[in-house]
Design a protein around this motif. Structure first.
Motif, PDB file in Angstrom:
ATOM      1  N   ASN A 269       0.909  -0.966   0.033  1.00  0.00           N
ATOM      2  CA  ASN A 269      -0.074  -0.015  -0.080  1.00  0.00           C
ATOM      3  C   ASN A 269       0.960   1.240  -0.277  1.00  0.00           C
ATOM      4  O   ASN A 269       0.430   2.414  -0.557  1.00  0.00           O
ATOM      5  CB  ASN A 269      -0.882  -0.057   1.299  1.00  0.00           C
ATOM      6  CG  ASN A 269      -2.100  -0.819   1.065  1.00  0.00           C
ATOM      7  OD1 ASN A 269      -2.314  -1.319  -0.085  1.00  0.00           O
ATOM      8  ND2 ASN A 269      -2.659  -1.313   2.140  1.00  0.00           N
ATOM      9  N   SER A 270       1.996   1.349   0.675  1.00  0.00           N
ATOM     10  CA  SER A 270       2.827   2.449   0.875  1.00  0.00           C
ATOM     11  C   SER A 270       3.323   3.006  -0.609  1.00  0.00           C
ATOM     12  O   SER A 270       3.236   3.985  -1.004  1.00  0.00           O
ATOM     13  CB  SER A 270       4.138   2.177   1.446  1.00  0.00           C
ATOM     14  OG  SER A 270       4.947   3.125   1.397  1.00  0.00           O
TER      15      SER A 270
ATOM     16  N   ARG B 214       1.666   1.769  -3.491  1.00  0.00           N
ATOM     17  CA  ARG B 214       0.806   1.827  -4.221  1.00  0.00           C
ATOM     18  C   ARG B 214       0.411   3.429  -4.283  1.00  0.00           C
ATOM     19  O   ARG B 214      -0.154   3.957  -5.320  1.00  0.00           O
ATOM     20  CB  ARG B 214      -0.278   0.907  -4.288  1.00  0.00           C
ATOM     21  CG  ARG B 214      -1.564   1.298  -4.778  1.00  0.00           C
ATOM     22  CD  ARG B 214      -2.765  -0.005  -4.532  1.00  0.00           C
ATOM     23  NE  ARG B 214      -3.075  -0.090  -3.180  1.00  0.00           N
ATOM     24  CZ  ARG B 214      -4.272   0.643  -2.869  1.00  0.00           C
ATOM     25  NH1 ARG B 214      -5.014   1.339  -3.729  1.00  0.00           N
ATOM     26  NH2 ARG B 214      -4.767   0.805  -1.413  1.00  0.00           N
ATOM     27  N   TYR B 215      -0.183   3.817  -2.856  1.00  0.00           N
ATOM     28  CA  TYR B 215      -0.384   5.257  -2.689  1.00  0.00           C
ATOM     29  C   TYR B 215       0.444   6.335  -3.267  1.00  0.00           C
ATOM     30  O   TYR B 215       0.038   7.389  -3.997  1.00  0.00           O
ATOM     31  CB  TYR B 215      -0.459   5.562  -1.371  1.00  0.00           C
ATOM     32  CG  TYR B 215      -1.736   4.611  -0.715  1.00  0.00           C
ATOM     33  CD1 TYR B 215      -2.919   4.272  -1.196  1.00  0.00           C
ATOM     34  CD2 TYR B 215      -1.629   4.183   0.723  1.00  0.00           C
ATOM     35  CE1 TYR B 215      -3.817   3.628  -0.628  1.00  0.00           C
ATOM     36  CE2 TYR B 215      -2.504   3.482   1.243  1.00  0.00           C
ATOM     37  CZ  TYR B 215      -3.674   3.225   0.605  1.00  0.00           C
ATOM     38  OH  TYR B 215      -4.703   2.500   0.997  1.00  0.00           O
ATOM     39  N   SER B 216       1.852   5.997  -3.345  1.00  0.00           N
ATOM     40  CA  SER B 216       2.670   6.999  -3.886  1.00  0.00           C
ATOM     41  C   SER B 216       2.529   6.987  -5.217  1.00  0.00           C
ATOM     42  O   SER B 216       2.467   8.431  -5.846  1.00  0.00           O
ATOM     43  CB  SER B 216       4.085   6.651  -3.508  1.00  0.00           C
ATOM     44  OG  SER B 216       4.386   6.475  -2.065  1.00  0.00           O
TER      45      SER B 216
ATOM     46  N   GLU C 285      -0.058   6.115  -7.197  1.00  0.00           N
ATOM     47  CA  GLU C 285      -1.331   6.703  -7.382  1.00  0.00           C
ATOM     48  C   GLU C 285      -1.548   8.175  -7.429  1.00  0.00           C
ATOM     49  O   GLU C 285      -2.057   8.841  -8.214  1.00  0.00           O
ATOM     50  CB  GLU C 285      -2.602   6.042  -6.427  1.00  0.00           C
ATOM     51  CG  GLU C 285      -2.811   4.581  -6.796  1.00  0.00           C
ATOM     52  CD  GLU C 285      -4.000   4.350  -5.843  1.00  0.00           C
ATOM     53  OE1 GLU C 285      -4.459   4.872  -5.042  1.00  0.00           O
ATOM     54  OE2 GLU C 285      -4.231   2.949  -6.146  1.00  0.00           O
ATOM     55  N   TYR C 286      -1.077   8.678  -6.160  1.00  0.00           N
ATOM     56  CA  TYR C 286      -0.991  10.076  -6.107  1.00  0.00           C
ATOM     57  C   TYR C 286      -0.134  10.835  -7.121  1.00  0.00           C
ATOM     58  O   TYR C 286      -0.583  12.049  -7.564  1.00  0.00           O
ATOM     59  CB  TYR C 286      -0.657  10.431  -4.624  1.00  0.00           C
ATOM     60  CG  TYR C 286      -1.307  10.000  -3.451  1.00  0.00           C
ATOM     61  CD1 TYR C 286      -2.656  10.213  -3.506  1.00  0.00           C
ATOM     62  CD2 TYR C 286      -0.871   9.549  -2.271  1.00  0.00           C
ATOM     63  CE1 TYR C 286      -3.519   9.700  -2.772  1.00  0.00           C
ATOM     64  CE2 TYR C 286      -1.553   9.305  -1.270  1.00  0.00           C
ATOM     65  CZ  TYR C 286      -3.133   9.215  -1.343  1.00  0.00           C
ATOM     66  OH  TYR C 286      -3.915   8.939  -0.372  1.00  0.00           O
TER      67      TYR C 286
ATOM     68  N   GLU D   4       6.298   9.466  -2.856  1.00  0.00           N
ATOM     69  CA  GLU D   4       5.746  10.122  -4.240  1.00  0.00           C
ATOM     70  C   GLU D   4       6.597  11.012  -4.916  1.00  0.00           C
ATOM     71  O   GLU D   4       6.853  10.922  -5.886  1.00  0.00           O
ATOM     72  CB  GLU D   4       4.443  10.719  -3.760  1.00  0.00           C
ATOM     73  CG  GLU D   4       3.630  11.519  -5.095  1.00  0.00           C
ATOM     74  CD  GLU D   4       2.686  12.361  -4.566  1.00  0.00           C
ATOM     75  OE1 GLU D   4       2.135  13.459  -5.460  1.00  0.00           O
ATOM     76  OE2 GLU D   4       2.260  12.403  -3.230  1.00  0.00           O
TER      77      GLU D   4
END
Length: 502
Positions: A248-249, A251-253, A255-256, A322
């Protein structure tokens, strides 16, 4: 715009690009001086300070870091620019080189002029353009490299036989920089090129292979040669690392990073969606893949492959946040711009040109908003100014710092982290005109506040109880404190302070 004569559109595209770039230069310059410095920028300046010789800096600091030394060499070469704020303007030189490279690429390929113009509008509106363009780190160089890599790959793919020396020179230089600036940019760029090379190889397209293949090989050799010296340091530096692990760490980076690019200019986003629909309709009508769609697909596959590679590495050893993905910002912007171009080619000129300048207006509004937000980001100047105001109102104020507050960062590899925080405190104090007591001093003022200063408190988050306990254990006869938190730092005082303006 791939479907008709481009000459009639040169003037509006050039005007929009010129206005956007001029506004970007103004915004970066203003924000670079308004935004206060933060820890990583002090690290950059510390390891590139003029004192140590070049060879000493290379062997003791640059090669010991987690990334290739190219960016630090650039920072050392421009160290004459002085403090962090003016030194940030080196990013304008990077942007100028990227713009010149883009112009050399598109001047001989009319089909890329409109996509390049739209990409400039998207990047002008993007949060990471302003954020990375106003700090003394390598992320802005990565962003420019990602954008220019997309553009040069597209040019070669569309016209492999042109063989203009200037285009090939831009491609080679872009790949060299992309492979040797930041380790995440290296991995991303290498994976991004793979679909272009693979399709050319499967088609036995010798012209494209001759144009595409040599630069990654040469840049890769340079990178691997440096890696042979650095890899043991990378292994050691990331054994205990601050980046969060897990799927998730990462993936979120990712995605953002993509989401910020998609949302940067809503009008261009709508145009990209509409253009994609038109491209899909073209496939159904003609039963073949248009060049423009082929470019978007290759870039899209390269983007997915790069993200998959980085995800796999992150699950083994956490490496992704990110801001490390700014190269992806440039590539996503190119795909969006290329798709949007298909919509513009379907519109009459009386509609197309106003839409282009409406998109410019949206980008300029976003640029102004981003500049304001980035200028207000947390920095060491928040606590520094609070102390400076206190000293100005009561000159006998004492100011103490303690390595204990930064022990977590100072314990991290590379070894330069041990020295950066104390060095940064002194630079802020010198700039703002107050004095820090020696580390061995336990002097206290009887008439003015006694201040205990800590910055970059981003993980441990000390509270009044723990701060007071450590101060007293350190030998200070302090009965009570009030903690004033400003941004990511704080000032503890044994007396009430004037209200902070931050």
């Amino acid at each position: 715009m791939f479907d008709h004569d481009e000459s009639a559109h040169n003037a509006p595209c050039m005007a929009a690009v010129t206005i956007a770039l001029a506004a970007l230069v103004i915004a970066i310059t203003w924000t670079a001086f308004e935004r206060g410095p933060w820890y990583d920028e002090f690290y950059t300046q510390y390891v590139t300070r003029p004192g140590p010789g070049w060879f000493e800096a290379l062997t003791t600091s640059w090669l010991a870091d987690n990334h290739p030394p190219f960016f630090y060499m650039l920072m050392r070469a421009t160290a004459w620019m002085g403090a962090i704020e003016p030194h940030r303007l080196v990013n304008l030189a990077v942007a100028a080189v990227a713009v010149l490279g883009g112009w050399l690429v598109v001047r001989g390929e009319a089909r890329l002029r409109a996509p390049a113009a739209i990409m400039v509008l998207l990047l002008t509106a993007n949060h990471w353009t302003m954020h990375s363009g106003t700090e003394l780190r390598s992320y802005f160089t990565s962003l420019c490299a990602g954008a220019l890599l997309s553009l040069t790959l597209a040019s070669i793919w569309l016209s492999p036989s042109k063989g203009e020396w200037s285009r090939q020179a831009v491609y080679a230089l872009t790949v060299l920089v992309a492979f040797n600036t930041h380790i995440i940019t290296t991995l991303f760029s290498g994976a991004f090129i793979v679909p272009f090379l693979t399709v050319a190889l499967l088609r036995r397209d010798r012209e494209r292979l001759r144009a595409l293949f040599p630069a990654p090989i040469a840049a890769g050799v340079v990178f691997l040669s440096v890696t042979a010296l650095q890899f043991s340091h990378w292994e050691q530096n990331t054994q205990v690392f601050w980046i969060a692990g897990g799927f998730n760490s990462a993936r979120y980076s990712m995605e953002y990073a993509v989401q910020r690019t998609l949302e940067a200019n809503p009008l261009i986003l709508l145009g990209s969606v509409a253009g994609t629909v038109l491209l899909c309709r073209d496939v159904l009508r003609t039963r073949k893949v248009p060049e423009l769609l082929e470019l978007c697909l290759l870039a899209g596959v390269g983007l997915c492959l790069a993200f998959a590679l980085l995800m796999g590495i992150h699950l083994i050893r956490p490496v992704i946040i990110e801001k490390y993905l700014t190269a992806a910002v440039g590539t996503v912007a190119f795909v969006m711009a290329a798709a949007c171009t298909r919509l513009l080619s379907a519109l009459p000129r009386r509609v197309e040109v106003p839409l282009l300048f409406l998109a410019l207006a949206v980008s300029l509004l976003a640029l102004a908003d981003n500049a304001r937000k980035v200028a207000a980001l947390n920095s060491w100047m928040g606590t520094g100014r609070l102390i400076a105001r206190t000293v100005a109102s009561c000159p006998q104020t004492t100011v103490h710092t303690d390595d204990f507050w930064n022990a977590d960062v100072m314990a991290m590899s590379p070894a330069d982290n041990r020295y950066v925080a104390p060095w940064a405190y002194k630079r802020i104090a010198t700039r703002l005109g107050f004095h820090i007591a020696p580390a061995s001093s336990r002097a206290l003022s009887a008439t003015c506040p006694n201040l205990f200063w800590a910055e970059h408190d981003t993980t441990r988050r000390f509270d009044e109880t723990s701060v007071l306990e450590h101060i007293r254990q350190s030998g200070f006869a302090i009965r009570s404190i009030t903690l004033y938190r400003v941004g990511d730092g704080w000032v503890a005082s044994d007396r009430p302070l004037l209200p902070t303006e931050d």
